[in-house]
Design an enzyme around this catalytic site. Sequence first.
Site, short mmCIF file in Angstrom:
data_model
loop_
_atom_site.label_atom_id
_atom_site.label_comp_id
_atom_site.label_asym_id
_atom_site.label_seq_id
_atom_site.Cartn_x
_atom_site.Cartn_y
_atom_site.Cartn_z
N GLY B 273 12.34 -3.11 5.60
CA GLY B 273 12.52 -3.10 4.15
C GLY B 273 11.24 -2.65 3.47
O GLY B 273 10.28 -2.23 4.12
N VAL B 274 11.20 -2.77 2.14
CA VAL B 274 10.02 -2.34 1.42
C VAL B 274 9.15 -3.55 1.10
O VAL B 274 9.59 -4.69 1.18
CB VAL B 274 10.40 -1.61 0.10
N GLY B 275 7.89 -3.30 0.79
CA GLY B 275 7.04 -4.38 0.31
C GLY B 275 5.84 -4.65 1.21
O GLY B 275 5.60 -3.97 2.20
N ASP B 276 5.15 -5.69 0.81
CA ASP B 276 3.86 -6.03 1.39
C ASP B 276 3.93 -6.34 2.88
O ASP B 276 3.09 -5.89 3.66
CB ASP B 276 3.33 -7.27 0.64
N GLU B 298 15.93 2.95 6.30
CA GLU B 298 16.39 3.48 5.02
C GLU B 298 15.33 4.30 4.32
O GLU B 298 15.60 5.34 3.76
CB GLU B 298 16.81 2.32 4.10
N ASN B 388 17.49 -8.01 -7.14
CA ASN B 388 17.72 -6.58 -6.96
C ASN B 388 19.12 -6.29 -6.41
O ASN B 388 19.87 -5.52 -7.00
CB ASN B 388 16.69 -6.00 -5.99
#
Lengths: 506, 506
Positions: B273-276, B298, B388
């Site tokens: 996934g996205v993020g830190d 993705e 989200n």
Amino acid sequence: MADNFQSLSRIKCKELHSKLMTPEAAAALIPPGATLGMSGFTGSGYPKRIPGALAERIRAAHAKGEAFKIKLLTGASTAPELDGVLAEVDGIELRMPFQGDPVCRKKINAGDINYIDIHLSHVTQQVQAGYYGKLDIAVIEVVGIREDGSLIPSASVGNNKTWIEQADKVLIEVNYALSEKLEGMHDIAGTPLPPHREPILIHKTDDRIGDPYYHCPADKIIGIVETNDRDRVNSFSEPDEVAKKIASHILNFLKKEVEKGILPPNLLPLQSGVGDVSNAVISGLEHGEFENLTAYTEVIQDGMLGLIKSGKLTKVSATALSLSPEAVDDLNENIDFYRERIILRPQEISNHPEVIRRLGTIAINGMLEADIYGNVNSTHVMGSSMMNGIGGSGDFARNSFLSFFVRPSVAKDGDISGIVPMVSHVDQTEHDVQIIVTEQGLADLRGLAPRQRAKAIIENCAHPDYKEKLWDYFNRAQESGAQHTPHILSEALSWHDKYLKTGSMK
Amino acid sequence: MADNFQSLSRIKCKELHSKLMTPEAAAALIPPGATLGMSGFTGSGYPKRIPGALAERIRAAHAKGEAFKIKLLTGASTAPELDGVLAEVDGIELRMPFQGDPVCRKKINAGDINYIDIHLSHVTQQVQAGYYGKLDIAVIEVVGIREDGSLIPSASVGNNKTWIEQADKVLIEVNYALSEKLEGMHDIAGTPLPPHREPILIHKTDDRIGDPYYHCPADKIIGIVETNDRDRVNSFSEPDEVAKKIASHILNFLKKEVEKGILPPNLLPLQSGVGDVSNAVISGLEHGEFENLTAYTEVIQDGMLGLIKSGKLTKVSATALSLSPEAVDDLNENIDFYRERIILRPQEISNHPEVIRRLGTIAINGMLEADIYGNVNSTHVMGSSMMNGIGGSGDFARNSFLSFFVRPSVAKDGDISGIVPMVSHVDQTEHDVQIIVTEQGLADLRGLAPRQRAKAIIENCAHPDYKEKLWDYFNRAQESGAQHTPHILSEALSWHDKYLKTGSMK
């Protein structure tokens, strides 16, 4: 049932004759702490004698103060002769992946059995990868052993291929009660662990990708037991009025989808859970207008056999035949007819997301409760108490083209509402539930946002005794707080809490 | 950014030159009530100018007291230039399937936008089947139009193939800010509705099954707008200590799985996934021992581009490039190198259960909270407020070979615990969650029953400030009631309720 068969007549592989033994001798080969992979799916194809003998062995050990439990993996639910007797003697430490036995359930909810409730399509890979440790012994029912030692599967396939491959040792029960002519009905194939997986080339319900037998090296087989016991499946009972109403909502809906051109005239392959509503749907199809139906499902029950006989249902893929004694007689008498129309596969394939998504099945599954936003509880009574398990409902709900969840709008003489403000456990999320049906009506949730879903579910599915209470909750939830999925958290589970404390949600 | 490009130079199909127009003229072609399918996935490849012009049109209509809203479907999240401006003018009636814009989120939680939060792999079939009505207009960003009229996709593919096919009319934005040399990086293929589906023959990450272009009949294109605007993606920031700790737990775990022989030495295709935390994992891989990695995911962010450059990551399949300005420069400068290593596919394929299950990906996704039994909330803050959306997390969690859910053990200066007695909303059920990780540690839930999972999660993942409170809840829940999944229903959601009332779970 009398043992009226000619011993060894179904064990054509002479090399294996020396391994014939009594159930007691076979059970004596199972050590305390063993992890066992047994056959059995929806009360069919389970070993009939070895589990009972094992239970006696465990009872005797416990009487002497000795510890003796086993870890038990199956296809799905079995019968009192397997889950029941082993649970009764406190012989089960761990149970996976699905059960439906009253004694076993009681022990699970007493905290005496660790029950692991997983999607049926996940079983094979989790065992291959060793999540349950080494599989010590497979105990598999077959209807015969061929000259080359290959095994003719019985009335259910389940995880048998995996158990035979993964176990160090194998015990076989050869059951003479089912026709040997089942031979050829099965299609045994499986998938390895990644990165070695290939596409599963099933384009339509009746495509075959494997061969009809299990293969087991002779030296892994440590014992063979003969039986002549039928599966314990109850006779078919006529669906009640509530089930008939639910079925009629579903059938009307399907008719409209065909008229709109969303479904083809012969629908899409059907998946149907077990129980009264499924029987009523099948019965409705038998007397309805749809022709050339197919099914890609888990279990074939009496009704579906009838639908095949009627000519309406042309091809069925499943992993188990769960038939009453009368239906077994019909199957045995007309086995050549049915063999052309039925394929039994490993549950890894019958429930595989790849195939279900590709074929675009129409799934109809029961539930314990739904909430106003379309989340479904398939497993936990009042949030804590396991009923049976998720089984294949999640595999099919997520990947089918259409997915129905059904139940009567009330239970326990009206003291339990099937529609609640918030379900006490979630097995199917709002993202996976498309259509909810009770005898009151049908809520089509496709393309709706949460508050729109709530209106559709309360209006169409709730029982009149609970409708106003649900509107009241929903309306008050909209008076403050975030409005995507309005809830009053201090009250969301209060219906269940009230039932636990008073015996009624009213 | 100045419009420093030669107009029409990227529109090689002369027949289409006459369709060039201003964003305002294009927006004027969109009627009130229209259902729009727009490009855009994780803040990349979204149309940059037409949405803004449409928002102005809506604002003007509202000022005159005229009703004007549209239904907005995209790939996934976009940017302030799309979701932001349209939400700001109250121009969105329905939003599907994922968003992350603060203004849009506010309107959703105010009840002003109907937001439909579905698995990304479900979008295509639901639109093909008409669950959202007729798609009126597609608005698609591309980097060029070839002589034969075929369209060269931009930095994200998302649902663009489906939008172009399903919409009555198409508006194109040709964006000059990305290199035309993206041409050849994309692999555009899709699936029809059942019963016409065929196997998706992707055996490994870099197999191609389609062609590099979108195809749209010229007469469906009603307008073309030129832009030179970059995607609005923030620069990469160094992960914080908490993220680094979470990443190190994951990387140590993967190392052990390789040692045990459960994972191959080059792992399995990664989804992240996205993020830190994702950034920290990628950074850890860049400096770690694993070689010849692949990804089937993705989104490609800066870190993954760096991992490709380092030679550790050899092949990546995704549906979007979500890159900072610096990374876009790197991409443009080294496009031939990257084109050999990156494939961008429709999200229907990047998120398809068939391919994910076959490849057996390793999924790492963020979450809002997990409960002690391993249910995960990915979407709803305190049960009601949409953050989200589920995005692709459900597609990957269910079908990956290994699935991690990660987050810091606390949020809001410690006032929110990431581990709670019962999650306030379930997006990933206990059946789909394998490994939970916080900076405190990692809970491996594979093969565990609910009470065993509770012990693993509380012991390994809970923050010290909440650990004793969780033990206390779990212990008291075991004092009465059914013991499969012990709960105290009157208390299960009390932590959330307390937060809503006092601002702290403490």
